[in-house]
Motif scaffolding. Structure first.
Motif, PDB file in Angstrom:
ATOM      1  N   ALA A   1     -14.029  -7.401 -81.415  1.00  0.00           N
ATOM      2  CA  ALA A   1     -15.420  -7.004 -81.634  1.00  0.00           C
ATOM      3  C   ALA A   1     -16.341  -7.703 -80.650  1.00  0.00           C
ATOM      4  O   ALA A   1     -17.287  -7.112 -80.121  1.00  0.00           O
ATOM      5  N   HIS A   2     -16.076  -8.968 -80.389  1.00  0.00           N
ATOM      6  CA  HIS A   2     -16.893  -9.709 -79.419  1.00  0.00           C
ATOM      7  C   HIS A   2     -16.688  -9.183 -78.007  1.00  0.00           C
ATOM      8  O   HIS A   2     -17.649  -8.965 -77.261  1.00  0.00           O
ATOM      9  N   LYS A   3     -15.441  -8.934 -77.655  1.00  0.00           N
ATOM     10  CA  LYS A   3     -15.120  -8.543 -76.285  1.00  0.00           C
ATOM     11  C   LYS A   3     -15.470  -7.085 -75.996  1.00  0.00           C
ATOM     12  O   LYS A   3     -16.115  -6.785 -74.979  1.00  0.00           O
ATOM     13  N   GLU A   4     -15.066  -6.176 -76.864  1.00  0.00           N
ATOM     14  CA  GLU A   4     -15.172  -4.758 -76.570  1.00  0.00           C
ATOM     15  C   GLU A   4     -16.401  -4.079 -77.168  1.00  0.00           C
ATOM     16  O   GLU A   4     -16.866  -3.070 -76.646  1.00  0.00           O
TER      17      GLU A   4
ATOM     18  N   PRO B   1     -11.358 -16.465 -65.688  1.00  0.00           N
ATOM     19  CA  PRO B   1     -12.336 -15.474 -65.224  1.00  0.00           C
ATOM     20  C   PRO B   1     -11.912 -14.042 -65.530  1.00  0.00           C
ATOM     21  O   PRO B   1     -10.722 -13.716 -65.553  1.00  0.00           O
ATOM     22  N   SER B   2     -12.900 -13.206 -65.769  1.00  0.00           N
ATOM     23  CA  SER B   2     -12.672 -11.770 -65.894  1.00  0.00           C
ATOM     24  C   SER B   2     -12.999 -11.100 -64.573  1.00  0.00           C
ATOM     25  O   SER B   2     -13.754 -11.639 -63.761  1.00  0.00           O
ATOM     26  N   ARG B   3     -12.427  -9.947 -64.357  1.00  0.00           N
ATOM     27  CA  ARG B   3     -12.763  -9.190 -63.147  1.00  0.00           C
ATOM     28  C   ARG B   3     -14.235  -8.788 -63.193  1.00  0.00           C
ATOM     29  O   ARG B   3     -14.735  -8.370 -64.249  1.00  0.00           O
ATOM     30  N   PRO B   4     -14.962  -8.911 -62.078  1.00  0.00           N
ATOM     31  CA  PRO B   4     -16.396  -8.579 -62.070  1.00  0.00           C
ATOM     32  C   PRO B   4     -16.692  -7.182 -62.590  1.00  0.00           C
ATOM     33  O   PRO B   4     -17.680  -6.972 -63.302  1.00  0.00           O
TER      34      PRO B   4
ATOM     35  N   VAL C   1     -15.070  -5.507 -64.843  1.00  0.00           N
ATOM     36  CA  VAL C   1     -14.927  -5.503 -66.297  1.00  0.00           C
ATOM     37  C   VAL C   1     -16.143  -6.146 -66.957  1.00  0.00           C
ATOM     38  O   VAL C   1     -16.641  -5.661 -67.979  1.00  0.00           O
ATOM     39  N   VAL C   2     -16.635  -7.227 -66.373  1.00  0.00           N
ATOM     40  CA  VAL C   2     -17.828  -7.884 -66.912  1.00  0.00           C
ATOM     41  C   VAL C   2     -19.022  -6.929 -66.859  1.00  0.00           C
ATOM     42  O   VAL C   2     -19.801  -6.844 -67.815  1.00  0.00           O
ATOM     43  N   ARG C   3     -19.148  -6.207 -65.768  1.00  0.00           N
ATOM     44  CA  ARG C   3     -20.261  -5.247 -65.655  1.00  0.00           C
ATOM     45  C   ARG C   3     -20.130  -4.139 -66.699  1.00  0.00           C
ATOM     46  O   ARG C   3     -21.127  -3.726 -67.312  1.00  0.00           O
ATOM     47  N   GLN C   4     -18.925  -3.651 -66.910  1.00  0.00           N
ATOM     48  CA  GLN C   4     -18.716  -2.588 -67.895  1.00  0.00           C
ATOM     49  C   GLN C   4     -19.026  -3.067 -69.310  1.00  0.00           C
ATOM     50  O   GLN C   4     -19.624  -2.332 -70.101  1.00  0.00           O
TER      51      GLN C   4
ATOM     52  N   ALA D   1     -18.919 -16.990 -72.722  1.00  0.00           N
ATOM     53  CA  ALA D   1     -19.821 -17.216 -73.855  1.00  0.00           C
ATOM     54  C   ALA D   1     -19.139 -18.041 -74.939  1.00  0.00           C
ATOM     55  O   ALA D   1     -19.760 -18.934 -75.542  1.00  0.00           O
ATOM     56  N   THR D   2     -17.870 -17.767 -75.204  1.00  0.00           N
ATOM     57  CA  THR D   2     -17.130 -18.529 -76.210  1.00  0.00           C
ATOM     58  C   THR D   2     -16.974 -19.982 -75.783  1.00  0.00           C
ATOM     59  O   THR D   2     -17.102 -20.900 -76.598  1.00  0.00           O
ATOM     60  N   VAL D   3     -16.714 -20.196 -74.505  1.00  0.00           N
ATOM     61  CA  VAL D   3     -16.578 -21.568 -74.003  1.00  0.00           C
ATOM     62  C   VAL D   3     -17.895 -22.328 -74.125  1.00  0.00           C
ATOM     63  O   VAL D   3     -17.914 -23.494 -74.520  1.00  0.00           O
ATOM     64  N   ARG D   4     -19.004 -21.685 -73.805  1.00  0.00           N
ATOM     65  CA  ARG D   4     -20.304 -22.357 -73.949  1.00  0.00           C
ATOM     66  C   ARG D   4     -20.550 -22.735 -75.411  1.00  0.00           C
ATOM     67  O   ARG D   4     -21.060 -23.824 -75.706  1.00  0.00           O
ATOM     68  N   ALA D   5     -20.181 -21.854 -76.328  1.00  0.00           N
ATOM     69  CA  ALA D   5     -20.346 -22.157 -77.746  1.00  0.00           C
ATOM     70  C   ALA D   5     -19.440 -23.309 -78.173  1.00  0.00           C
ATOM     71  O   ALA D   5     -19.826 -24.136 -79.013  1.00  0.00           O
ATOM     72  N   ALA D   6     -18.244 -23.387 -77.603  1.00  0.00           N
ATOM     73  CA  ALA D   6     -17.338 -24.491 -77.913  1.00  0.00           C
ATOM     74  C   ALA D   6     -17.912 -25.815 -77.425  1.00  0.00           C
ATOM     75  O   ALA D   6     -17.837 -26.838 -78.120  1.00  0.00           O
TER      76      ALA D   6
END
Length: 254
Positions: A73-76, A113-116, A118-121, A129-134
């Motif tokens: 849900a967070h990712k997609e 890292p994610s592919r650029p 994919v991040v744009r899509q 974002a999850t790492v910053r929250a951690a």
């Protein structure tokens, strides 16, 4: 007069269309009950086969049930409110890694890292974002920051549907640490221990490639940390289990 919690949740669901991704209860992306039922601890989870040289990888549990629903849900679906509870779970994996490995001193969490494209899509970078929250959870007890040190080369295939060997081949040499990122880290934390972070551990190939790129740039990688780990198919009788808090299989002697 203030609304009762259940009425307030129902109101948010009616107006905003929000419901728990795990049980469907209206009002919150993750309801109080499902939040309370999340794993309270983490352990080392070694994939089988284990990529040679992989640092200890930690996760809080199986990629199933509530954990799977939260990650997807967070990712997609861009349920951005889930970054906080996912960060809480990732922080538990990092905490367990630091404790078991007796890591002391500054720590840097590096998201895979994610592919650029994919991040744009997606419109966001869920792992970052999850790492910053951690980091926000860990700062009370550790000297820790996040740093997006890794970049991926163009042309990397989607990993979905690839087996362990194909994933390893696809990822080989796919990541690098730009010199500018390395200089920036060296100025602020020259002796930091690195923990590579991702949402899900599958075959270990992604963590291993990230580890390789970081170590090639001179950084010390202590561990890998994820929210969840996939449960691999059980092996034949008498062989090492494919999943769980166990030691990695012995490396081949030839």
């Amino acid at each position: 007069m203030a609304l009762l919690p259940d009425l307030a949740d129902a109101f948010r669901d009616l107006v905003l269309g929000v419901a728990c991704v795990a049980c469907g209860h209206p009002g919150r992306a993750l309801c109080r009950s499902c939040h309370a039922g999340l794993p309270a601890s983490a352990a080392a989870h070694w994939p089988t086969p284990t990529p040679p040289g992989l640092v200890p990888p930690y996760a809080v549990g199986d990629y199933d049930g509530a954990l799977r629903s939260m990650v997807l849900a967070h990712k997609e679906r861009r349920v951005l409110a889930l970054a906080s509870p996912l960060g809480e779970l990732l922080a538990r994996s990092v905490t367990q890694a630091l404790a078991e490995l007796a890591v002391s001193g500054p720590v840097v969490l590096v998201p895979v890292p994610s592919r650029p494209r994919v991040v744009r899509q997606r419109g966001h970078d869920p792992t970052a974002a999850t790492v910053r929250a951690a980091v926000a959870r860990l700062r009370a007890e550790h000297d820790v920051v996040s740093a997006r040190l890794l970049r991926v080369r163009p042309g990397l295939q989607d990993q979905a549907g690839l087996d362990a060997a194909a994933r390893a081949a696809n990822l080989a040499g796919s990541m690098a640490v730009p010199a500018t990122s390395l200089r920036r880290l060296a100025r602020g934390r020259p002796r930091a221990h690195v923990v590579v972070c991702d949402d899900v551990l599958t075959t270990g190939s992604t963590l291993r490639e990230a580890q390789r790129a970081l170590e090639a740039s001179g950084l010390s990688v202590a561990a890998g940390a994820t929210v969840a780990a996939t449960r691999r198919r059980a092996p034949a009788a008498g062989r090492t289990p494919t999943f769980g808090p166990s030691l990695p299989p012995s490396p081949p002697t030839d």
